[in-house]
Design a protein around this motif. Structure first.
Motif, short mmCIF file in Angstrom:
data_model
loop_
_atom_site.label_atom_id
_atom_site.label_comp_id
_atom_site.label_asym_id
_atom_site.label_seq_id
_atom_site.Cartn_x
_atom_site.Cartn_y
_atom_site.Cartn_z
N ASP A 329 -18.07 -2.72 -5.84
CA ASP A 329 -17.83 -3.91 -6.92
C ASP A 329 -16.91 -5.03 -6.27
N ALA A 330 -15.81 -4.57 -5.65
CA ALA A 330 -14.87 -5.45 -5.02
C ALA A 330 -15.51 -6.23 -4.01
N LEU A 331 -15.88 -5.52 -3.02
CA LEU A 331 -16.35 -5.87 -1.61
C LEU A 331 -17.55 -6.76 -1.92
N ARG A 332 -18.49 -6.77 -3.00
CA ARG A 332 -19.61 -7.56 -3.14
C ARG A 332 -19.07 -9.01 -3.53
N ILE A 333 -18.08 -9.05 -4.21
CA ILE A 333 -17.68 -10.34 -4.79
C ILE A 333 -16.50 -11.18 -3.95
N ILE A 334 -16.15 -10.33 -2.58
CA ILE A 334 -15.42 -11.11 -1.65
C ILE A 334 -16.33 -11.98 -0.66
N ASP A 335 -16.09 -13.02 -0.37
CA ASP A 335 -16.79 -14.06 0.54
C ASP A 335 -16.56 -13.70 1.95
N ASP A 336 -15.25 -13.21 2.25
CA ASP A 336 -14.87 -13.09 3.77
C ASP A 336 -15.71 -12.11 4.68
N GLU A 337 -15.75 -12.59 5.85
CA GLU A 337 -16.73 -11.63 6.71
C GLU A 337 -15.90 -10.30 7.15
N GLU A 338 -14.60 -10.48 7.35
CA GLU A 338 -13.71 -9.37 7.31
C GLU A 338 -12.40 -9.10 6.31
N VAL A 339 -12.52 -7.85 5.87
CA VAL A 339 -11.49 -7.38 5.04
C VAL A 339 -10.68 -6.58 5.22
N THR A 340 -9.28 -6.62 4.86
CA THR A 340 -8.30 -5.86 5.00
C THR A 340 -7.73 -4.99 4.01
N ILE A 341 -7.78 -3.62 4.13
CA ILE A 341 -7.53 -2.71 3.28
C ILE A 341 -5.97 -2.18 3.42
N TYR A 342 -5.14 -1.99 2.66
CA TYR A 342 -3.89 -1.56 2.80
C TYR A 342 -3.79 -0.26 1.82
N MET A 343 -3.32 1.01 2.52
CA MET A 343 -3.20 2.13 1.98
C MET A 343 -1.74 2.96 2.09
N LEU A 344 -1.16 3.47 1.15
CA LEU A 344 0.01 4.08 1.38
C LEU A 344 -0.04 5.51 1.72
N ASN A 345 -0.70 6.12 0.75
CA ASN A 345 -1.00 7.70 0.92
C ASN A 345 -1.91 7.89 0.04
N PRO A 346 -2.68 9.25 0.23
CA PRO A 346 -3.96 9.58 -0.69
C PRO A 346 -3.76 9.44 -2.33
N LYS A 347 -2.42 9.39 -2.80
CA LYS A 347 -2.30 9.40 -4.29
C LYS A 347 -1.95 8.06 -4.69
N SER A 348 -1.82 7.09 -3.61
CA SER A 348 -1.35 5.83 -4.25
C SER A 348 -2.51 4.63 -4.08
N PRO A 349 -2.62 3.90 -5.06
CA PRO A 349 -3.71 2.81 -4.84
C PRO A 349 -3.73 2.01 -3.65
N CYS A 350 -4.98 1.80 -3.53
CA CYS A 350 -5.29 0.78 -2.04
C CYS A 350 -5.32 -0.48 -2.73
N PHE A 351 -5.18 -1.50 -1.68
CA PHE A 351 -5.20 -3.02 -2.02
C PHE A 351 -6.10 -3.68 -0.93
N ILE A 352 -7.07 -4.36 -1.57
CA ILE A 352 -7.73 -5.16 -0.55
C ILE A 352 -7.41 -6.40 -1.02
N ARG A 353 -6.75 -7.20 0.08
CA ARG A 353 -6.19 -8.52 -0.23
C ARG A 353 -6.37 -9.38 1.10
N ASP A 354 -6.43 -10.79 0.85
CA ASP A 354 -6.40 -11.63 1.96
C ASP A 354 -4.77 -12.28 2.25
N GLU A 355 -4.52 -12.88 3.42
CA GLU A 355 -3.25 -13.15 3.92
C GLU A 355 -2.83 -14.28 2.97
N GLU A 356 -3.76 -15.27 2.46
CA GLU A 356 -3.49 -16.37 1.64
C GLU A 356 -2.97 -15.90 0.29
#
Length: 373
Positions: A329-356
């Motif tokens: 659902d998240a990836l489908r509505i992102i228009d960027d060609e490349e995405v960056t995913i941030y993770m802390l550990n297996p029990k914490s949320p991951c974040f998909i976000r752009d630099e801006e």
């Protein structure tokens, strides 16, 4: 009252306001579309007391008046009057509200109701507002609406936060498993605003908006209502009362693993993985990130799948489980060609976000022990 329209014009107006006609109501007058030609313009209105839509329709007023006509019946009649959208439709009513609808060789007689019985839209002061393009509003709805909650178990989660600070508009939605955030820079600076708009309202507005970057939407705010004005249409909606969730407390800039990946390649792999998942299947997707490669594994009662996607990783290796639908659902509505995913550990949320900081998508992982079964 006697009015004439091109069939396309009246049908388009009916289709716009039909979105505010309730499917079930104890007030039968709300099942009607109100046609108001008492002044110099022809207006169609529908109102379910939570959401109201009014639109102006181009036509000729031969005799002024107002009437309420059963919405679904009116829609069906006008839709089937002629196969040519250029045909002229005449709507005429007498003092007893008996209404004749005619076009070419077809004539319908239906019973209308007194327009004075109809519930008018609430009056909204127009001094507190923001302005943005139709394209921007349509996009921001598309990029957040998928993560509202589908039911009323928590009213706040069925709406979206609209927060204006200076020249920034932040739109937030969440459903308990994920959060979507979009930030838009406005052309002007406005007074601070913080309201919760029902998801139903935003869904219906998105269907009406043309998405033109050159055309603007004015959004007016009052204590209990929000009003959207664009083209020849206004949409008025009640706001959801209460204080929205404290989103900032849920967001973190901490991470142990940062992965950049081609969006299309990752999305294609996720789509293939979901072939093995049925609607009620709780089996998660396991993502194992080592070196410069992301391995995706899916096991279900229908079979298993393994796939590898090349990545650019900084930080620690990690194995984590997700509901694949939330990632898709998240990836489908992102228009960027490349995405960056941030993770802390297996029990914490991951974040998909752009630099801006234009978008942030937070996704909660599934329990890792359950993921590894």
């Amino acid at each position: 009252m006697k009015l004439t329209f091109k069939q396309d014009a009246i049908l388009n107006g009916i289709n716009i306001v039909l979105k505010a006609v309730p499917s079930k109501t104890t007030m039968s007058i709300l099942e009607c579309i109100f046609i108001d030609a008492s002044g110099s313009e022809i207006k169609l209105t529908a109102n379910d007391m939570e959401l109201g839509i009014e639109t102006k329709v181009e036509g000729t007023i031969l005799e002024r008046g107002k009437i309420a006509l059963e919405a679904k019946l009116l829609s069906e009649i006008v839709r089937k009057l002629s196969s040519s959208g250029d045909s002229m439709v005449t709507i005429e009513s007498d003092e007893k509200f008996t209404t004749t609808i005619s076009c070419d060789n077809s004539i319908f007689h239906i019973q209308g109701r007194d327009g004075e019985e109809f519930a008018y839209l609430p009056y909204i002061e127009r001094d507190h507002y923001i302005c943005l393009s139709q394209f921007s509003l349509k996009e921001v709805i598309r990029q957040t609406i998928f993560s509202i909650a589908p039911n009323d178990s928590n009213k706040m989660m069925t709406g979206e936060l609209f927060q204006v600070t200076g020249n920034q508009l932040k739109v937030v939605s969440l459903d308990g498993h994920r959060i979507s955030i979009r930030n838009i820079e406005l052309k002007d600076t406005y007074r601070d605003i913080k309201v919760i708009v029902p998801g139903k309202t935003l869904n219906e507005i998105s269907k009406i908006l043309g998405g033109d970057n050159e055309k603007e939407v004015l959004i007016f705010f009052s204590t209990n209502h929000i009003l959207f004005e664009f083209d020849h249409t206004i949409v008025v909606s009640r706001l959801i009362e209460g204080d929205y969730f404290r989103i900032d407390q849920m967001l973190s800039s901490d991470y142990e693993t940062k992965v950049s990946v081609n969006k299309k390649e990752l999305l294609d792999c996720l789509d293939r993985a979901t072939i093995l998942v049925r609607e009620n299947d709780k089996k998660p997707l396991i993502i194992n990130i080592e070196d410069q490669e992301m391995e995706l594994r899916m096991n279900s009662s229908f079979g298993s799948m393994n796939a590898q996607v090349p990545t650019h990783k900084t930080g620690s290796d990690i194995m984590i489980g997700f509901n694949p639908k939330f990632l898709i659902d998240a990836l489908r509505i992102i228009d960027d060609e490349e995405v960056t995913i941030y993770m802390l550990n297996p029990k914490s949320p991951c974040f998909i976000r752009d630099e801006e900081g234009k978008y942030i998508y937070l996704i909660l992982p599934v329990n890792f022990n359950a993921a590894s079964v």
